[in-house]
Enzyme design. Structure first.
Site, short mmCIF file in Angstrom:
data_model
loop_
_atom_site.label_atom_id
_atom_site.label_comp_id
_atom_site.label_asym_id
_atom_site.label_seq_id
_atom_site.Cartn_x
_atom_site.Cartn_y
_atom_site.Cartn_z
N SER A 159 0.86 -1.19 0.00
CA SER A 159 0.00 0.00 0.00
C SER A 159 0.89 1.24 0.00
O SER A 159 2.04 1.19 0.45
CB SER A 159 -0.89 0.01 1.25
N TYR A 166 -1.85 -0.80 10.00
CA TYR A 166 -1.95 -1.19 8.59
C TYR A 166 -0.71 -0.75 7.83
O TYR A 166 -0.05 -1.55 7.16
CB TYR A 166 -3.21 -0.56 7.98
#
Length: 254
Positions: A143, A156
């Site tokens: 990401s 995350y």
């Protein structure tokens, strides 16, 4: 088209979103595919749709947080197709919360799904790849949260960053053995992890396009599937150890 012809590809997180788009594109491009997901109903629907097009595909119910499920994924893959050439770790979870509100359960869920599961699948399949390494590769989906700080996505981003570094470290070990490893860093893409208030509000989407993506639109799962198909095809046979940012220019927006 046959950009993935001759490939045996395992993709995790195929029930929806990016993983679904990747495995569908791989199959359309000629790969034989194995899809894994803990969401049995929607994962099976993805594979049924691929098989309806005449492609060879298998679904394996798999909770990647359980090592025995990962071992079963390996067994089914080898029993069905005899080998593996391509592994895409796409399964992931996202918890949005201020740092002081993150729980131990959040930590375990995110770390085990976004990082440890990928380590387990690579440990399972790399020995098979090394036995016959011609055009074998791994593509891990991270990401831009691992590159650009994102408020309320602390765990995350941290574990996606760990996946980035792990992939590049493994490149040093396995490239001499003939295996390519790369990372894709998606930006804001419409998936099942997109907050409902964003999905249901054209106004919020327009504001995000203005402030987040310099290219003027939010991403679609297929945008990431195109990148994965390139990295896992023979066209990328000299592409190794990279982080390919596919974010509509989000990282340039400050």
């Amino acid at each position: 088209m046959d950009r993935m012809k001759g490939k045996i590809a395992v993709v995790t997180g195929v029930a929806s979103g990016i993983g679904k788009a990747i495995i569908e594109m791989f199959a359309d491009e000629g790969a034989k595919v194995v899809g894994a997901d803990y969401d049995v109903e929607n994962g099976q629907k993805t594979i049924d749709g691929i098989k309806a097009k005449g492609h060879e595909a298998v679904f394996v119910p798999c909770n990647l947080r359980k090592k025995e499920d990962v071992e079963n994924l390996k067994k089914v893959t080898l029993d069905t197709f005899g080998t593996i050439t391509t592994l895409v770790n796409c399964a992931g979870v996202l918890v949005h919360a201020p740092f002081l509100e993150h729980t131990d359960e959040d930590y375990d869920k995110i770390s085990e799904t976004n990082f440890r599961a990928a380590c387990w699948t690579m440990q399972a399949f790399l020995p098979v790849m090394v036995e016959n390494p011609e055009q074998c590769c791994i593509c891990n989906v991270a990401s831009i949260s691992s590159i650009k700080p994102e408020t309320n996505a602390y765990y995350y981003g941290a574990f996606k960053a760990a996946l980035d570094l792990m992939t590049r470290n493994l490149t040093r070990e396995f490239s001499p053995k003939g295996i390519r490893l790369n990372v894709i860093n998606p930006g804001p893409v419409f998936t099942n992890m997109t907050p409902k208030e964003v999905l249901n509000s054209p106004e919020i989407q327009a504001e995000m396009c203005k402030n987040v993506c310099s290219i003027g639109r939010l991403g679609q799962p297929k945008d990431i599937a195109y990148a994965a198909t390139y990295l896992c095809s023979d066209e990328a046979s000299w592409v190794n150890g990279i982080q390919l940012v596919v974010d509509g220019g989000a990282c340039m927006m400050g």
